[in-house]
Design an enzyme around this catalytic site. Structure first.
Site, short mmCIF file in Angstrom:
data_model
loop_
_atom_site.label_atom_id
_atom_site.label_comp_id
_atom_site.label_asym_id
_atom_site.label_seq_id
_atom_site.Cartn_x
_atom_site.Cartn_y
_atom_site.Cartn_z
N MET A 54 6.06 -25.46 -9.79
CA MET A 54 4.92 -26.00 -10.52
C MET A 54 3.93 -26.63 -9.54
O MET A 54 4.29 -27.46 -8.71
CB MET A 54 5.43 -27.04 -11.54
CG MET A 54 4.32 -27.77 -12.27
SD MET A 54 3.35 -26.64 -13.31
CE MET A 54 1.75 -27.42 -13.22
N GLU A 60 1.90 -21.21 -5.29
CA GLU A 60 1.56 -22.58 -5.68
C GLU A 60 0.46 -23.17 -4.79
O GLU A 60 -0.40 -23.91 -5.27
CB GLU A 60 2.82 -23.48 -5.64
CG GLU A 60 4.00 -22.97 -6.49
CD GLU A 60 3.66 -22.62 -7.93
OE1 GLU A 60 2.64 -23.11 -8.46
OE2 GLU A 60 4.40 -21.81 -8.53
N HIS A 89 -2.92 -22.20 -5.95
CA HIS A 89 -3.39 -23.01 -7.09
C HIS A 89 -4.07 -24.31 -6.65
O HIS A 89 -4.80 -24.91 -7.43
CB HIS A 89 -2.21 -23.43 -7.96
CG HIS A 89 -1.75 -22.42 -8.98
ND1 HIS A 89 -2.61 -21.77 -9.83
CD2 HIS A 89 -0.51 -22.01 -9.32
CE1 HIS A 89 -1.89 -20.99 -10.64
NE2 HIS A 89 -0.62 -21.10 -10.34
N GLU A 102 -3.13 -17.97 -13.56
CA GLU A 102 -1.84 -17.42 -13.11
C GLU A 102 -1.97 -16.02 -12.52
O GLU A 102 -1.28 -15.68 -11.57
CB GLU A 102 -0.82 -17.45 -14.26
CG GLU A 102 -0.45 -18.85 -14.74
CD GLU A 102 0.15 -19.73 -13.64
OE1 GLU A 102 0.42 -19.24 -12.54
OE2 GLU A 102 0.32 -20.94 -13.90
N1 BES Z 1 2.10 -23.09 -13.40
C1 BES Z 1 3.29 -22.33 -13.22
C2 BES Z 1 4.53 -23.02 -13.68
C3 BES Z 1 4.75 -23.01 -15.17
C4 BES Z 1 5.24 -21.88 -15.79
C5 BES Z 1 4.50 -24.13 -15.93
C6 BES Z 1 5.44 -21.88 -17.15
C7 BES Z 1 4.69 -24.12 -17.30
C8 BES Z 1 5.17 -22.99 -17.91
C9 BES Z 1 3.46 -21.97 -11.74
O1 BES Z 1 2.31 -21.89 -10.99
C10 BES Z 1 4.09 -20.62 -11.70
O2 BES Z 1 3.43 -19.68 -12.02
N2 BES Z 1 5.36 -20.53 -11.34
C11 BES Z 1 6.08 -19.29 -11.29
C12 BES Z 1 6.50 -18.98 -9.90
C13 BES Z 1 5.68 -17.95 -9.22
C14 BES Z 1 6.27 -17.53 -7.91
C15 BES Z 1 5.29 -16.75 -10.01
C16 BES Z 1 7.32 -19.43 -12.16
O3 BES Z 1 7.66 -20.56 -12.51
O4 BES Z 1 7.96 -18.43 -12.45
ZN ZN Z 2 1.12 -20.26 -11.17
#
Ligand code: BES
Ligand code: ZN
Length: 830
Positions: free
Chosen positions: A340, A375, A378, A397
């Site tokens: 996150m 991350e 972001h 995303e």
């Molecule tokens: N902002 C998201 C985390 C998130 C996901 C928060 C779902 C709330 C609900 C973070 O930037 C993210 O996308 N994380 C990915 C990892 C990434 C390597 C694709 C995840 O958690 O899978």
């Molecule tokens: Zn993300």
């Protein structure tokens, strides 16, 4: 995040492409779907007469969006988590918070988010209100908690004055629950002692569980945070600590850590952690935090080594310096998502940040590099400039997913990351987007209201199709122009919010400046890709040269009930996907056809066969060249497509001949790697070669290539005989474990289970967790399914992925489906 099982984006994507998608999707999206139309906001609390319908709640506090009457300026919040249970056995936190807000439009109503907080009352009211700059404040009329919409409602006896500022004070108690959302607790054992960490996960709508706040992404403010915590613990938050002083409360010696005011930011990016963790890092600037033993073992070193270069890469790419004075990253034993992007304090699952070369595989290493890159991307795109509302989540995303490959490619230039994006993001999501149940990338603001609507948006369309269309765009306007557009976009909107059109505007400006000829405007081209679902099937009539396009559906009988304003026509601005569909050739793969196109031919053919557009035999014929192929990307694509065949045909007469054919195809690859690695004693140098070695062993064992089973069972047996010494090379562990457990019985299973429970490295535990689902014995699979609902056995964060692993085993498929239906109520509520 609410109750129920948790699913990371990675798992969601994997689940979505599994043939048993139904099981995984149901677990992942354990939310009810209902829509609410927005009403026009009335500044007065008086109900409009005669306009109410069941779908337009009449009172402002019954609506899920905040009115535009108030805007927060800054908060001053103090929180004190208790790392030991109270007399009732509950872990709690206490706190008080003050928010200074400006009245934008006169109103006699204050709505501020608050969820699951027990607020102290002062003379019968949940708040204290003061006017600032010597101005008066209206007296309080009534305050209450509106549970369905998660508001603290404050009705006033007179109006707040437009242009004036006020301060609202609250005191509260909340539960430091184990629900992985809001301010929650994570637990682990170290030196035989249970340790508790207080940590946060605010996205999307859980900051309101930590303290009352205007919890929408456009309600940016400055946060002055203070944490009160036990001696021996350290407190972290988004900004640098100002001071940490010893204090005493009710005879208890504690530490009070105050933090510098944050930049102007959204509530969903807040983070605070109290732990006994330590860090790797030489400077105050970049630190990697984790359990003491993990850091002492050097598990944070790889992340530390790559963070600096990736940050520097993005500074160059955006042409914008990193906006904060520090970057902390922390690995948590319990974490719902993969990671996150909290501004300045990024939180991770242990497997996404920690790396130990002794036990972690090259896939684990890649996961760490791409997650960090995602991350860090972001920190600008999402954090410095934020979407106005969640309907534009795809931009946030999808963008981070796309550029994470660029950052990882910079940090690991030999890994072929730019090929892997095709495999990991594009090929998989095309299968999802070819379903009639797909949806456009971009949603309407008014269609995304409730927290559960927002959570539903975190799917593979948002991430992977988002990444795919942005990659396409950047490819046809060139990466340089793309990044120039990003730079001016970030400059114009820093510390503020945007809608996707703002990005198109800046990219168009860069295109115009760079003199790039395009068939249409950026907006006109891109709207067809983001405002309608799906993608086209292009047919070229080789006799006439006529080219036609049609919305591609993998099930030709399915009916799309979603209208498209473009009548499912797509703009073609990219020529990248133009490949020659050579079929039936078993000659060596021509080096004239690039690796990703070799994969694409296979994938297209299998998808066209699924859709009854070409014959299945034609699709199978595209795999004939594989007997001479050694590259990973085509092999992996074929393996995934054949995996679907296995799930479909494992009980039919096709199974035998299919096994024989694949055995014949994979034999040479198995021999190739046996020779290359000197009888499995060395590791191939190339990153993708290391992956393909695993494919060779997996497929060879699955189809009974001679020597394979002996290899895997032998390696596993050695380990069982000497559990303290695991000599299996980390890259091979997943497939060796899986094959040995599939070929073994309860003895192998129980051994792997005890190794899982004792694993000191999270990625090792993950490999065992996945491999335990490979058993062919239904009773073991059923017992494993039961373990998923016991958090002492399987952490809550892992339950959904474990059920999905079991469902991807042909024998586990129906067991998992029965289990999910039978235990639905427990899965949903606990
Ligand atoms: N902002 C998201 C985390 C998130 C996901 C928060 C779902 C709330 C609900 C973070 O930037 C993210 O996308 N994380 C990915 C990892 C990434 C390597 C694709 C995840 O958690 O899978
Ligand atoms: Zn993300």
């Amino acid at each position: 995040m609410g109750k129920g099982l948790y699913i990371t984006k990675g798992v969601a994507v994997a689940c979505a492409v599994l043939a048993i998608g139904a099981v995984a999707t149901i677990i992942g999206l354990s939310v009810a779907y209902s829509k609410e139309k927005p009403g026009s906001e009335a500044a007065s609390t008086a109900s409009p007469v005669g306009t109410s319908t069941p779908s337009t709640p009449k009172e402002p506090w019954q609506r899920f969006r905040l009115p535009d009457t108030l805007a927060p300026l800054w908060y001053n919040a103090t929180l004190r988590p208790r790392l030991e249970p109270n007399a009732e056995g509950l872990y709690i936190f206490t706190g008080h918070s003050l928010v200074v807000f400006k009245c934008v439009r006169a109103t006699d109503l204050i709505l501020i988010h608050s969820n699951k907080l027990n607020l102290t009352t002062f003379q019968g009211f949940h708040v204290k209100l003061k006017g600032l700059d010597g101005g008066p404040a209206p007296s309080l009329r009534k305050t209450w908690l509106e549970v369905p919409t998660q508001y603290l409602v404050v009705r006033l006896n007179s109006f707040l004055a437009a242009g004036r500022a006020y301060e609202l004070y609250t005191e509260f108690v909340g539960e430091l629950s184990d629900e992985l959302g809001g301010f929650y607790r994570s637990e682990y054992i170290e030196d035989g002692v249970k340790r508790v960490v207080a940590t946060t996960q605010m996205e999307s709508t859980d900051a309101r569980k930590a303290f009352p706040c205007f919890d929408e992404p456009a309600m940016k403010a400055v946060f002055h945070m203070t944490l009160i915590h036990p001696q021996g613990t350290v407190a972290l938050s988004n900004s640098m600590d100002l001071d940490a002083v010893n204090i005493s409360i009710d005879g208890q010696n504690l530490i009070r850590t105050r933090f510098e005011p944050t930049e102007r930011m959204s509530t969903y990016l807040l983070a605070f952690v109290v732990s006994e963790f330590t860090y790797a890092g030489k400077t105050q600037g970049i630190r990697i935090w984790a359990r003491k033993t993990a850091i002492e073992e050097g598990q944070g070193d790889y992340a530390l080594q790559k963070t600096g270069p990736i940050l520097a890469f993005f500074e160059g790419y955006y042409n914008s310096t990193y906006p904060l004075s520090k970057s902390d990253q922390i690995a948590l034993p319990d974490f719902a998502a993969g990671a996150m992007e909290n501004w300045g304090l990024i939180t991770y699952r242990e497997t996404n940040l920690l790396y130990n070369p002794e036990v972690s595989s090259n896939a684990d290493k890649e996961k760490v590099a791409t997650t960090i890159s995602h991350e860090l991307a972001h920190m600008w795109f999402g954090n410095l400039v934020t979407m106005k509302w969640w309907n534009d989540l795809w931009l946030n995303e999808g963008f981070a997913s796309y550029v994470s490959y660029l950052g990882a490619n910079y940090a690991q230039p030999t890994w072929n990351m730019l090929d892997l994006i095709v495999l990991n993001e594009i090929i998989g999501v095309m299968a999802v987007d070819a379903l009639a149940s797909s949806h456009p990338l971009s949603s309407k603001e008014e269609d995304i209201m409730k927290p559960e609507h927002i959570m539903e948006l975190f799917d593979s369309i948002t991430y992977s199709k988002g990444a795919a269309v942005l990659r396409m765009l950047s490819e046809f306007i060139t990466e340089t122009i793309f990044s120039q557009g990003l730079h001016t976009y970030l400059e114009e909107f820093k510390y503020n919010n945007t809608v996707y059109k703002d990005l198109w505007k800046h990219l168009q400006m860069a295109v115009d400046k760079g003199g790039i000829p395009l068939p249409d405007s950026v907006e006109a081209i891109m709207n067809r890709w983001i405002l309608q679902m799906g993608f086209p099937l292009i047919t070229v009539d080789t006799k006439t040269g006529k080219i036609t396009q049609k919305h591609f559906l993998s099930d030709p009988k399915s009916v799309v009930d979603r209208p498209s304003e473009f009548k499912t026509s797509f703009s073609m601005a990219s020529t990248e996907s133009t490949t020659t569909l050579t079929t039936g050739s078993d000659s060596s793969p021509s080096s004239d056809i690039p690796v990703i196109n070799r994969a694409q031919i296979i994938d297209d053919a299998f998808n066209l066969a699924k859709a009854n557009i070409v014959n299945t035999t034609l699709a199978l014929r595209t795999t004939k060249f594989l007997s001479k192929e050694i590259e990973y990307v085509p092999w992996e694509t074929a393996t995934r497509n054949l995996g679907y065949f296995y799930l479909m045909f494992d009980r039919s007469e096709v199974y035998g001949p299919m096994q024989a054919y694949i055995r014949k195809q994979v034999g040479p690859l198995f021999d190739y790697f046996r020779t290359l690695t000197v009888n499995w004693t060395t590791i191939p140098t190339g990153h993708t070669d290391q992956y393909n070695q695993v494919n060779a062993i997996s497929l060879a064992c699955k189809t009974g290539v001679e020597g394979c089973k002996d290899l895997t069972t032998g390696l596993f047996k050695n380990w069982m005989q000497n559990p303290a010494k695991n000599t299996i090379s980390p890259n091979l562990r997943s497939t060796v474990y899986c094959n040995a457990i599939a070929g073994g019985g309860v003895k192998e299973w129980d051994f792997a289970w005890s190794m899982y429970k004792n694993a000191a490295v999270a990625s090792e535990a993950n490999k065992l967790m996945a491999a335990l689902s490979c058993t062919t014995q239904p009773w073991l699979l059923n017992r494993y399914l039961d373990y998923c609902l016991d958090p002492e056995k399987i952490r809550k964060q892992d339950a959904a992925s474990t059920i999905a692993y079991i469902a991807s085993n042909p024998i586990g498929q129906s067991l998992a489906w029965d289990f999910v239906r039978a235990r639905w109520s427990h899965i949903f509520h606990e």
